[in-house]
Design a protein around this motif. Structure first.
Motif, PDB file in Angstrom:
ATOM      1  N   ASP A  91      36.118  55.661  31.014  1.00 36.41           N
ATOM      2  CA  ASP A  91      34.900  54.550  31.499  1.00 36.41           C
ATOM      3  C   ASP A  91      35.781  53.314  31.676  1.00 36.41           C
ATOM      4  O   ASP A  91      35.287  52.401  32.930  1.00 36.41           O
ATOM      5  N   ILE A  92      36.168  52.684  30.871  1.00 35.85           N
ATOM      6  CA  ILE A  92      36.810  51.467  30.755  1.00 35.85           C
ATOM      7  C   ILE A  92      37.965  51.283  31.959  1.00 35.85           C
ATOM      8  O   ILE A  92      37.893  50.217  32.509  1.00 35.85           O
ATOM      9  N   ILE A  93      38.724  52.277  32.144  1.00 33.80           N
ATOM     10  CA  ILE A  93      39.878  52.337  33.488  1.00 33.80           C
ATOM     11  C   ILE A  93      38.977  52.004  34.766  1.00 33.80           C
ATOM     12  O   ILE A  93      39.518  51.279  35.361  1.00 33.80           O
ATOM     13  N   ALA A  94      37.990  52.855  34.896  1.00 32.31           N
ATOM     14  CA  ALA A  94      37.184  52.644  35.958  1.00 32.31           C
ATOM     15  C   ALA A  94      36.330  51.439  36.132  1.00 32.31           C
ATOM     16  O   ALA A  94      36.605  50.774  37.296  1.00 32.31           O
ATOM     17  N   ARG A  95      35.996  50.682  35.238  1.00 36.68           N
ATOM     18  CA  ARG A  95      35.729  49.318  35.135  1.00 36.68           C
ATOM     19  C   ARG A  95      36.646  48.419  35.501  1.00 36.68           C
ATOM     20  O   ARG A  95      37.013  47.371  36.510  1.00 36.68           O
ATOM     21  N   TYR A  96      37.744  48.582  34.875  1.00 35.15           N
ATOM     22  CA  TYR A  96      39.093  47.703  35.415  1.00 35.15           C
ATOM     23  C   TYR A  96      39.450  47.734  36.569  1.00 35.15           C
ATOM     24  O   TYR A  96      39.583  46.584  37.336  1.00 35.15           O
ATOM     25  N   GLN A  97      39.343  49.170  37.136  1.00 37.89           N
ATOM     26  CA  GLN A  97      39.753  49.301  38.470  1.00 37.89           C
ATOM     27  C   GLN A  97      38.881  48.494  39.585  1.00 37.89           C
ATOM     28  O   GLN A  97      39.518  47.871  40.268  1.00 37.89           O
ATOM     29  N   ARG A  98      37.630  48.542  39.268  1.00 39.43           N
ATOM     30  CA  ARG A  98      36.575  47.894  40.154  1.00 39.43           C
ATOM     31  C   ARG A  98      36.825  46.334  40.194  1.00 39.43           C
ATOM     32  O   ARG A  98      36.990  45.678  41.190  1.00 39.43           O
ATOM     33  N   VAL A  99      37.085  45.895  39.171  1.00 36.58           N
ATOM     34  CA  VAL A  99      37.523  44.369  38.850  1.00 36.58           C
ATOM     35  C   VAL A  99      38.510  43.861  39.730  1.00 36.58           C
ATOM     36  O   VAL A  99      38.820  43.060  40.498  1.00 36.58           O
ATOM     37  N   PHE A 100      39.865  44.903  39.348  1.00 39.74           N
ATOM     38  CA  PHE A 100      40.683  44.648  40.187  1.00 39.74           C
ATOM     39  C   PHE A 100      40.815  44.731  41.813  1.00 39.74           C
ATOM     40  O   PHE A 100      41.103  43.828  42.588  1.00 39.74           O
ATOM     41  N   GLU A 101      40.199  45.744  42.037  1.00 41.30           N
ATOM     42  CA  GLU A 101      39.557  45.973  43.668  1.00 41.30           C
ATOM     43  C   GLU A 101      38.876  44.632  44.126  1.00 41.30           C
ATOM     44  O   GLU A 101      39.227  44.384  45.313  1.00 41.30           O
ATOM     45  N   GLN A 102      38.039  44.318  43.472  1.00 40.73           N
ATOM     46  CA  GLN A 102      37.392  43.169  43.943  1.00 40.73           C
ATOM     47  C   GLN A 102      38.098  41.946  43.947  1.00 40.73           C
ATOM     48  O   GLN A 102      37.460  40.808  44.254  1.00 40.73           O
ATOM     49  N   GLY A 103      39.135  41.936  43.740  1.00 39.25           N
ATOM     50  CA  GLY A 103      40.321  40.739  43.881  1.00 39.25           C
ATOM     51  C   GLY A 103      40.254  39.790  42.751  1.00 39.25           C
ATOM     52  O   GLY A 103      40.606  38.663  43.132  1.00 39.25           O
ATOM     53  N   GLY A 104      39.985  40.177  41.559  1.00 43.14           N
ATOM     54  CA  GLY A 104      40.070  39.259  40.384  1.00 43.14           C
ATOM     55  C   GLY A 104      41.574  39.119  40.081  1.00 43.14           C
ATOM     56  O   GLY A 104      41.608  38.174  39.177  1.00 43.14           O
ATOM     57  N   VAL A 105      42.334  39.499  40.420  1.00 44.17           N
ATOM     58  CA  VAL A 105      43.778  39.285  40.124  1.00 44.17           C
ATOM     59  C   VAL A 105      44.571  39.315  41.509  1.00 44.17           C
ATOM     60  O   VAL A 105      44.480  39.530  42.530  1.00 44.17           O
TER      61      VAL A 105
END
Ligand SMILES: Nc1nc2c(ncn2[C@@H]2O[C@H](COP(=O)(O)OP(=O)(O)O)[C@@H](O)[C@H]2O)c(=O)[nH]1
Ligand SMILES: [Mg+2]
Lengths: 217, 440
Positions: free
Chosen positions: B217-231
């Motif tokens: 679940d947390i991995i999926a969240r991290y991924q969404r954040v990454f994909e939305q350009g947070g990094v």
């Protein structure tokens, strides 16, 4: 009974003096022979004696005639006490009408007395006589000797059996006739039941005993 | 010859035969004495019996004796056995009387001595003869018993051999039972040992499953954040590359299945362990209520690995009432029957297990398509010590054990033909039993 012939009016009875070797059986018969009247009594036959011990047996016959004319012979036998003469003992005991058991009163002889009494019981059953039906008298002989069983001990031992016990000294001549009389009376009771001595033959208990133990004059 | 109470011939000893004077005094001896007496002055003297009949005379020519003639008795054992008589007309007087008395005494003494001799002889003969008869009798009974022992000795050897065989079979049977019992105990022990780690493995797996779900679940969240350009793009590419190389997408999909399957596996282990425990019934004391269908299934599940792939086991169960019994014993019994069937036919075995209620009894049939049991052996196969195999060599428990278990329960076991070939073992168990043989 050895023989009863109603036609001949004759009856032969057998009394047996039983007991261990040297208890005084022969002496008993010798004394009876001396003490009782010659009339109606035969002579004592001491058969084949060796070393003063009876090898075969002794026989003292008596003869009397009942008022009915019935002739009654009473043969009094002794048996050889030695162990090895058991066959003779059985032959003598066969068809006995009464037994006097002569015991030696000395304490030292208690075991011999017991063994001989056991032998009597065994031989009675072998010859087919029930000890409870047999007229039996006990004589404790040799009362003149020291170290003998006290009378009360003897009475305690035999009291319950109901057998008459007579104390005697065959050597001194007392208790011998009493033993014979007791035996005659006991045998009479058994014979009277079977042959009606009193009724048919006019022979009472007293006169039967009296004729057998008539004292020498 | 008379017999005693045990039917043995009894030998009769008796002495004391009666004799008449005639038998005791030989005529020659008496006659010599009488003629001497006659010469001495007793002319015509004679001996008469008690009835008055003349026995012997002196040989003189004189008239027969009369009632009143002088006489003296001859005594035998105290009894007058006869008399000496001097006939009337013979010269009387004191001398004659004395001579007559002397003659009577002499004859009495002679009779006494002869009688004594006869009695000795009689006794001796009697004792010797009877002792001889007794010896013969002893010999006879000894020969008879010797014969008996000889016969016994002949059959003894055979009997000993038979008994020895019986004993060694019984021994083998006992060893086998002992083995079964200890295997049961071992199984129960192992089951118990496995249960503990199994419990925490299962519990940990469940926890791990929950944790994994959270990780994913947390991995999926991290991924969404990454994909939305947070990094930074640089880091994003790096992570994507790494994710691919770790095959995280596939793993995430697989992880759930993996854990679910593993938990299914532990559940199966748990069930096997519980069956094993149930099968050995070591936890249970004596009787317990049991459903025979369930007990048969339990046995089958324990035996699964023994049943070859080609064998067909068909369960035709009808619902059964629960009955109190010793379930462990019945598991052993079912196991034995299944093994018997497995041995009866190696390939193409078809074993039909049929249960049902018939009247007041439960009926359980194990029908195989093996060679069957010959009619003449049908009753004997349940007998103690009977076997067509050597006990301990075959894998079966032995039908005697089956027989013992069923009869102890108050039921019966029989063997019949399976229609179309094979043996059918039929158990009939009472649903209700007498109160005396209920649970002890
Ligand atoms: N002191 C004593 N001796 C006795 C008595 N009766 C018998 N005896 C002796 O015991 C021995 C054996 O006696 P006997 O009559 O031959 O015994 P039997 O074997 O029973 O016939 C002989 O020496 C007798 O004298 C008794 O009453 N007193
Ligand atoms: Mg003597």
């Amino acid at each position: 009974m050895i023989e009863y012939d109603s036609e001949e009016q004759r009856m032969v009875l057998k009394f047996v003096y039983y007991g261990p070797a040297l208890s005084g059986k022969t002496t008993n018969l010798l004394r009876l022979h001396d003490l009782l009247a010659k009339e109606g009594r035969g002579d004592l036959m001491v058969l084949d004696t060796k070393d003063d011990r009876t090898i075969f047996f002794d026989l003292l016959p008596f003869f009397l005639v009942a008022p009915s004319g019935l002739k009654i012979k009473v043969k009094v036998y002794t048996v050889p006490g030695q162990v090895q003469h058991d066959a003779t003992r059985k032959a003598v005991l066969q068809r006995a009408d009464g037994v006097a058991f002569i015991a030696d009163s000395r304490r030292s002889e208690a075991k011999n007395n017991a063994e001989s009494f056991g032998n009597l019981e065994r031989n009675l059953s072998i010859v087919g006589i029930g000890i409870d039906k047999l007229p039996l008298v006990l004589q404790y002989n040799k009362r003149d000797l020291p170290d003998i069983l006290p009378e009360e001990e003897i009475r305690r031992t035999w009291g319950a059996t109901g057998f008459p016990v007579v104390l005697s000294s065959a050597l001194e001549g007392w208790g011998v006739v009493e033993t014979f009389r007791a035996l005659a009376e006991r045998a009479y009771d058994a014979l009277d039941r079977r042959y009606d001595f009193t009724g048919t033959h006019g022979l009472t208990r007293g006169s039967f005993a009296e004729r057998l133990v008539r004292r020498a004059g | 010859m008379p017999t005693d109470s045990e039917g043995r011939r009894r030998i009769v000893y008796c002495v004391g035969e009666e004799h008449a004077l005639r038998d005791i005094l030989p005529e020659a001896e008496a006659a010599a004495l009488l003629s001497a007496a006659s010469r001495a002055g007793l002319r015509g003297v004679r001996v008469v019996d008690p009835g008055g009949k003349a026995l012997w005379g002196s040989g003189d020519d004189v008239p027969p004796p009369g009632e009143g003639d002088p006489r003296r008795p001859i005594l035998l054992e105290g009894e007058a056995a006869g008399s000496v008589v001097l006939p009337a007309g013979a010269a009387g007087g004191e001398t004659q009387d004395a001579l007559l008395a002397l003659l009577a005494d002499a004859l009495t003494a002679m009779a006494h001595n002869n009688l004594k001799r006869m009695l000795v002889t009689e006794t001796h003969t009697e004792v010797v003869n009877r002792s001889y008869e007794e010896l013969l009798e002893t010999n006879r009974s000894l020969s008879a018993s010797e014969q008996r022992y000889r016969e016994l000795a002949g059959t003894l050897e055979i009997k000993v051999r038979e008994r020895t065989e019986e004993l060694s079979r019984a021994m083998a049977r006992l060893v086998q039972q002992e083995k079964m019992a200890s295997v049961g105990q071992l199984a129960a022990g192992v089951a118990h040992e496995i249960n503990n780690p199994l419990a925490f493995v299962t519990s940990n797996l469940r926890t791990l499953k929950k944790y994994t779900e959270r990780f994913l679940d947390i991995i999926a969240r991290y991924q969404r954040v990454f994909e939305q350009g947070g990094v930074a793009q640089q880091d994003r590419d790096d992570l994507r590359k790494h994710r691919v190389s770790l095959r995280l997408d596939a793993i995430s999909e697989d992880a759930g299945d993996l854990l679910r399957q593993t938990l299914e596996g532990t559940e199966r282990v748990r069930k096997i362990v519980s069956d094993l425990k149930g099968f050995s019934h070591v936890d249970e004391e004596g009787e317990a209520p049991a459903d025979m269908n369930r007990e048969i299934d339990r046995t089958l599940s324990v035996m699964r690995h023994e049943i070859p792939a080609g064998a067909g086991i068909v369960r035709e169960f009808s619902p059964l009432p629960v009955i109190p019994c010793r379930p462990g014993a019945f598991n052993q019994l079912f196991l034995g029957l299944v093994r018997n069937a497995l041995q009866a036919r190696q390939e193409g075995l078809r074993l039909t297990l049929r249960t049902g209620v018939s009247g007041d009894r439960i009926r359980i049939a194990f029908a195989d398509n093996g060679p069957g049991v010959p009619a003449d052996l049908r009753t004997r196969i349940f007998e103690p010590f009977f076997t067509t195999r050597d006990v301990g060599k075959g894998k079966g428990l032995g039908l005697t054990v089956a027989y013992d278990i069923v009869t102890a329960h108050g039921g019966t076991i029989d063997v019949e033909d399976t229609p179309g070939g094979g043996a059918t073992f039929v158990l009939q168990l009472p649903i209700r039993r007498g109160s005396h043989d209920q649970i002890r």
